[in-house]
Structures are given as structure tokens and as C-alpha cells.
Design an enzyme around this catalytic site. Structure first.
Site, PDB file in Angstrom:
ATOM      1  CG  ASP A  48      -1.778   1.249   1.297  1.00 52.43           C
ATOM      2  OD1 ASP A  48      -2.847   1.204   0.659  1.00 52.43           O
ATOM      3  OD2 ASP A  48      -1.388   2.261   1.913  1.00 52.43           O
ATOM      4  CE1 TYR A  55       0.761   7.776   2.362  1.00 51.77           C
ATOM      5  CE2 TYR A  55       1.200   5.479   1.882  1.00 51.77           C
ATOM      6  CZ  TYR A  55       0.403   6.456   2.431  1.00 51.77           C
ATOM      7  OH  TYR A  55      -0.765   6.085   3.067  1.00 51.77           O
ATOM      8  CG  HIS A  74      -4.607   9.617   0.329  1.00 50.35           C
ATOM      9  ND1 HIS A  74      -3.287   9.506  -0.004  1.00 50.35           N
ATOM     10  CD2 HIS A  74      -4.681   9.253   1.630  1.00 50.35           C
ATOM     11  CE1 HIS A  74      -2.587   9.093   1.034  1.00 50.35           C
ATOM     12  NE2 HIS A  74      -3.416   8.939   2.047  1.00 50.35           N
TER      13      HIS A  74
HETATM   14  N1  LIG Z   1      -5.230   6.190   3.787  1.00 51.09           N
HETATM   15  C1  LIG Z   1      -4.690   6.938   4.738  1.00 51.09           C
HETATM   16  O1  LIG Z   1      -5.073   8.081   4.962  1.00 51.09           O
HETATM   17  C2  LIG Z   1      -3.592   6.379   5.560  1.00 51.09           C
HETATM   18  C3  LIG Z   1      -3.004   5.184   5.174  1.00 51.09           C
HETATM   19  N2  LIG Z   1      -1.995   4.645   5.913  1.00 51.09           N
HETATM   20  C4  LIG Z   1      -1.448   3.355   5.452  1.00 51.09           C
HETATM   21  O2  LIG Z   1      -1.469   2.440   6.549  1.00 51.09           O
HETATM   22  C5  LIG Z   1      -0.154   1.945   6.768  1.00 51.09           C
HETATM   23  C6  LIG Z   1       0.050   1.586   8.225  1.00 51.09           C
HETATM   24  O3  LIG Z   1      -0.187   2.686   9.069  1.00 51.09           O
HETATM   25  P1  LIG Z   1       0.974   3.484   9.828  1.00 51.09           P
HETATM   26  O4  LIG Z   1       0.429   4.836  10.134  1.00 51.09           O
HETATM   27  O5  LIG Z   1       2.223   3.411   9.029  1.00 51.09           O
HETATM   28  O6  LIG Z   1       1.132   2.792  11.225  1.00 51.09           O
HETATM   29  P2  LIG Z   1       1.088   1.330  11.885  1.00 51.09           P
HETATM   30  O7  LIG Z   1      -0.067   1.322  12.797  1.00 51.09           O
HETATM   31  O8  LIG Z   1       1.214   0.275  10.863  1.00 51.09           O
HETATM   32  O9  LIG Z   1       2.390   1.368  12.790  1.00 51.09           O
HETATM   33  C7  LIG Z   1       3.671   1.472  12.252  1.00 51.09           C
HETATM   34  C8  LIG Z   1       4.644   1.680  13.409  1.00 51.09           C
HETATM   35  O10 LIG Z   1       4.628   0.526  14.255  1.00 51.09           O
HETATM   36  C9  LIG Z   1       5.942  -0.036  14.312  1.00 51.09           C
HETATM   37  N3  LIG Z   1       5.769  -1.494  14.291  1.00 51.09           N
HETATM   38  C10 LIG Z   1       5.547  -2.274  13.212  1.00 51.09           C
HETATM   39  N4  LIG Z   1       5.409  -3.556  13.575  1.00 51.09           N
HETATM   40  C11 LIG Z   1       5.549  -3.584  14.913  1.00 51.09           C
HETATM   41  C12 LIG Z   1       5.518  -4.632  15.863  1.00 51.09           C
HETATM   42  N5  LIG Z   1       5.307  -5.893  15.507  1.00 51.09           N
HETATM   43  N6  LIG Z   1       5.692  -4.305  17.179  1.00 51.09           N
HETATM   44  C13 LIG Z   1       5.914  -3.028  17.552  1.00 51.09           C
HETATM   45  N7  LIG Z   1       5.952  -1.995  16.682  1.00 51.09           N
HETATM   46  C14 LIG Z   1       5.777  -2.272  15.375  1.00 51.09           C
HETATM   47  C15 LIG Z   1       6.680   0.504  13.113  1.00 51.09           C
HETATM   48  O11 LIG Z   1       8.063   0.610  13.373  1.00 51.09           O
HETATM   49  P3  LIG Z   1       9.174  -0.189  12.459  1.00 51.09           P
HETATM   50  O12 LIG Z   1       8.998   0.255  11.060  1.00 51.09           O
HETATM   51  O13 LIG Z   1      10.454   0.260  13.055  1.00 51.09           O
HETATM   52  O14 LIG Z   1       8.905  -1.654  12.654  1.00 51.09           O
HETATM   53  C16 LIG Z   1       6.055   1.890  12.972  1.00 51.09           C
HETATM   54  O15 LIG Z   1       6.659   2.807  13.851  1.00 51.09           O
HETATM   55  C17 LIG Z   1       0.736   3.089   6.252  1.00 51.09           C
HETATM   56  O16 LIG Z   1       2.072   2.707   6.095  1.00 51.09           O
HETATM   57  C18 LIG Z   1       0.002   3.470   5.004  1.00 51.09           C
HETATM   58  O17 LIG Z   1       0.280   2.547   3.973  1.00 51.09           O
HETATM   59  C19 LIG Z   1      -1.566   5.248   7.063  1.00 51.09           C
HETATM   60  C20 LIG Z   1      -2.105   6.448   7.467  1.00 51.09           C
HETATM   61  C21 LIG Z   1      -3.159   7.110   6.744  1.00 51.09           C
HETATM   62  O1  LIG Z   2      -0.430   8.422   5.574  1.00 50.85           O
HETATM   63  C1  LIG Z   2      -1.407   8.763   4.910  1.00 50.85           C
HETATM   64  O2  LIG Z   2      -1.853   8.060   4.011  1.00 50.85           O
HETATM   65  C2  LIG Z   2      -2.105  10.032   5.206  1.00 50.85           C
HETATM   66  O3  LIG Z   2      -3.008  10.389   4.533  1.00 50.85           O
HETATM   67  C3  LIG Z   2      -1.710  10.889   6.334  1.00 50.85           C
HETATM   68  O4  LIG Z   2      -0.722  10.397   7.104  1.00 50.85           O
HETATM   69  C4  LIG Z   2      -1.463  12.300   5.823  1.00 50.85           C
HETATM   70  O5  LIG Z   2      -0.649  12.225   4.674  1.00 50.85           O
HETATM   71  C5  LIG Z   2      -0.781  13.202   6.767  1.00 50.85           C
HETATM   72  O6  LIG Z   2      -0.239  12.768   7.743  1.00 50.85           O
HETATM   73  C6  LIG Z   2      -0.791  14.626   6.444  1.00 50.85           C
HETATM   74  O7  LIG Z   2      -0.105  15.332   7.408  1.00 50.85           O
END
Ligand SMILES: NC(=O)C1=CN([C@@H]2O[C@H](COP(=O)(O)OP(=O)(O)OC[C@H]3O[C@@H](n4cnc5c(N)ncnc54)[C@H](OP(=O)(O)O)[C@@H]3O)[C@@H](O)[C@H]2O)C=CC1
Ligand SMILES: O=C(O)C(=O)[C@@H](O)[C@H](O)C(=O)CO
Length: 275
Positions: A49, A54, A112
């Protein structure tokens, strides 16, 4: 060849989407996204994803071209960003994403965020991409039921997916019910609450299954029929997050996890965001 962690849900158009994927938000250090995607795919992940915003679609594209797994086994999602809403702008943004990824087709293209006054027109552009065969599925992200109502009122294609913030502190009961009734697959972003997993209930349940709090939360997603895309750049945690297909949470533990819901958001509110 399918992997044991490559279990899939069937979207409302028949396309199969993995229940587990890798989220790559914030992977912007040099080679970080290439290394994470390569490691994830060798672990058995088949879904990635990303998003135009990003700034790492090129790295994702490089990693999937070099990974040795046939393209048709992979499921690649990207998203149209807020500044690219509107029919023509969204089509242009899509071509830019497709070029950066270096792919002929995208598996899932999402709006998004529901930018006020714009997302209905943008949906028409996604429908065109779907009808042209440039994308296998289209959907939305951060849409509340009222945003979805606006889309459904004009749609020729019902969104296949709605990707929203979802974790034990934000159970999204009403939205889940709404999406289920329209056969829109819910997908969880920030499923691990950005790693804030140090909750006594999670630790206790995890210990009773010999699993980690992260694995319990991700398993809870699956048992609630929510696709999940945890982010990790760490190869050990990538493996840990994928090791969720060999145990089942009891009804009592599912109920305890469901009861953690306190409508707490770590990210922006879809009805009040400004970016
Ligand atoms: N559509 C939208 O608006 C949004 C979409 N997203 C999507 O969702 C995905 C996931 O969400 P995200 O906000 O990144 O956060 P997550 O909830 O997936 O958490 C990620 C964090 O948790 C840590 N982590 C990962 N695995 C573990 C584990 N097993 N134990 C402890 N800590 C862990 C990672 O560190 P490390 O990397 O060091 O393991 C990182 O700091 C994003 O990457 C993106 O693709 C996110 C936000 C908004
Ligand atoms: O991570 C994503 O996909 C998001 O939409 C958000 O995290 C967003 O981009 C944001 O954090 C803006 O400040």
C-alpha cells in the site's frame, strides 16, 4: 505460487485482495522502501500500500520489478492525493503514479481523502480508469457513511474498498456496518496504532496465545473481516506481523478487544482535515 500468508478476500467485483499487506507511509530514507518491500515479498506478503503523497512509488516499483514474483501475484495499491481532485487532474495524477511505479496496471486505486466538493467528480475519473482496464479495482479512503452516500448516489461502480483508520481504540462500528451492507471491503490503516501497543489487555491476551500484542491486534482485524496493512521497515517485525494465520482469538477475547473502542483517533478526522 501462493504463500501461506497470502489469504485473500473477494471484492465486490470478484477481484481477490490479500487480507494482509505492507503499508509504506514514511519510508523515505534512501533505499528504505526498496529494502522493506523486498523483505516483505520474500516473507510472503503480496500486497503493498503506497500513495502519490508518500513520495516512494518509484522505490516500490523498483522493488517489485526485481523481486522475482510474477506481477499477477502481487496486489499494488496507490492513491490520488488531495491536490489532484477533479476529473482531468485525477486522470493525470493516475498516469504519473503508474509511470513512477513502472506498472501497466494498478490493482487498487483509491481517493485518499474526501476533499469537500470534489470527490464526486474524482470518482467519475476512477470509474473511467476502471472501465479502461487501467485498474483492477477502485475505492476510497477516509470516507464516512455520508461521503459514501454521495458517491453511491451517482456511481456506476460501487467502491470496492474503503481504507480508514481502524484499531482497537477506534472500532468504527457504524462505518463497518454501512460498508458491509454495500459490500465495500473495509481496510485498516494505522492498525498498530503507530506501535503504541503497550496496553495491559493486549499484553495479557497476547501472552495467553504465545503471541505478541501486534499479532493479536492484526489477528483481531482479520477476524473482524478487515484487511490490514501494518507498516514496518524492520525484517523481524515484518515476519512477526505476518505470523497471524496460525491461531484464532476466542469469542471472549474478540469481545474484550472490541470493548477497547473509545473512538480515539491518532490521525486526522475525515470530517475535519486540512491538508
Ligand atoms: N489512507 C490513509 O489516509 C492512511 C493510510 N496509511 C497506510 O497504513 C499503513 C500503516 O499505518 P501506519 O500509520 O504506518 O502505522 P502502523 O499502525 O502500521 O504502525 C507502524 C509503526 O509501528 C511499528 N511497528 C511495526 N510492527 C511492529 C511490531 N510488531 N511491534 C511493535 N511496533 C511495530 C513501526 O516501526 P518499524 O517500522 O520500526 O517496525 C512503525 O513505527 C501506512 O504505512 C500506510 O500505507 C496510514 C495512514 C493514513
Ligand atoms: O499516511 C497517509 O496516508 C495520510 O493520509 C496521512 O498520514 C497524511 O498524509 C498526513 O499525515 C498529512 O499530514
Amino acid at each position: 505460487m501462493t504463500t501461506s500468508i497470502d489469504k485473500r478476500t473477494t471484492l465486490n467485483n470478484g477481484v481477490q485482495m490479500p487480507w494482509l499487506g505492507l503499508g509504506v507511509f514514511n519510508m523515505i530514507a534512501e533505499n528504505e522502501v526498496e529494502q522493506a518491500v523486498t523483505s516483505a515479498i520474500s516473507t510472503g506478503y503480496r500486497s503493498i500500500d503506497t500513495a502519490a503523497s508518500y513520495n516512494n512509488e518509484e522505490g516500490v516499483g523498483r522493488a517489485i520489478r526485481d523481486c522475482g514474483v510474477p506481477r499477477e501475484e502481487l496486489f499494488i495499491t496507490t492513491k490520488v492525493w488531495n491536490s489532484d481532485h477533479g476529473y482531468n487532474a485525477a486522470l493525470t495524477a493516475f498516469e504519473a503514479s503508474r509511470k513512477r511505479l513502472g506498472l501497466e496496471f494498478i490493482d487498487l486505486y483509491l481517493i485518499h481523502w474526501p476533499v469537500k466538493g470534489k470527490y464526486v467528480e474524482t470518482w467519475k475519473a476512477l470509474e473511467k480508469l476502471y472501465h479502461d482496464g487501467s485498474v483492477r479495482a477502485i475505492g476510497v479512503s477516509n470516507f464516512q457513511p455520508h461521503h459514501l452516500d454521495d458517491i453511491l448516489a451517482i456511481a456506476n461502480v460501487v467502491p470496492m474498498v474503503n481504507q480508514v483508520e481502524y484499531h482497537p481504540l477506534l472500532g468504527q462500528q457504524a462505518l463497518r456496518k454501512f460498508c458491509k451492507s454495500h459490500r465495500i471491503q473495509l481496510e485498516a490503516w494505522s492498525p498498530l496504532m503507530h506501535g503504541r501497543l503497550d496496553e495491559p489487555i493486549l499484553r495479557e491476551i497476547a501472552a495467553s496465545y504465545g503471541k505478541t500484542p501486534a499479532q493479536v491486534v492484526l489477528r483481531w482485524d482479520l477476524q473482524n473481516e478487515v484487511v490490514t496493512i501494518p507498516k514496518s521497515s524492520n525484517p523481524d517485525r515484518l515476519k512477526e506481523n505476518a505470523d497471524i494465520f496460525d491461531f484464532v482469538l476466542s469469542d471472549a477475547d474478540m469481545a474484550r478487544l472490541n470493548a477497547m473502542d473509545c473512538s480515539h483517533r491518532f490521525g486526522a478526522d475525515p470530517d475535519n482535515f486540512n491538508f
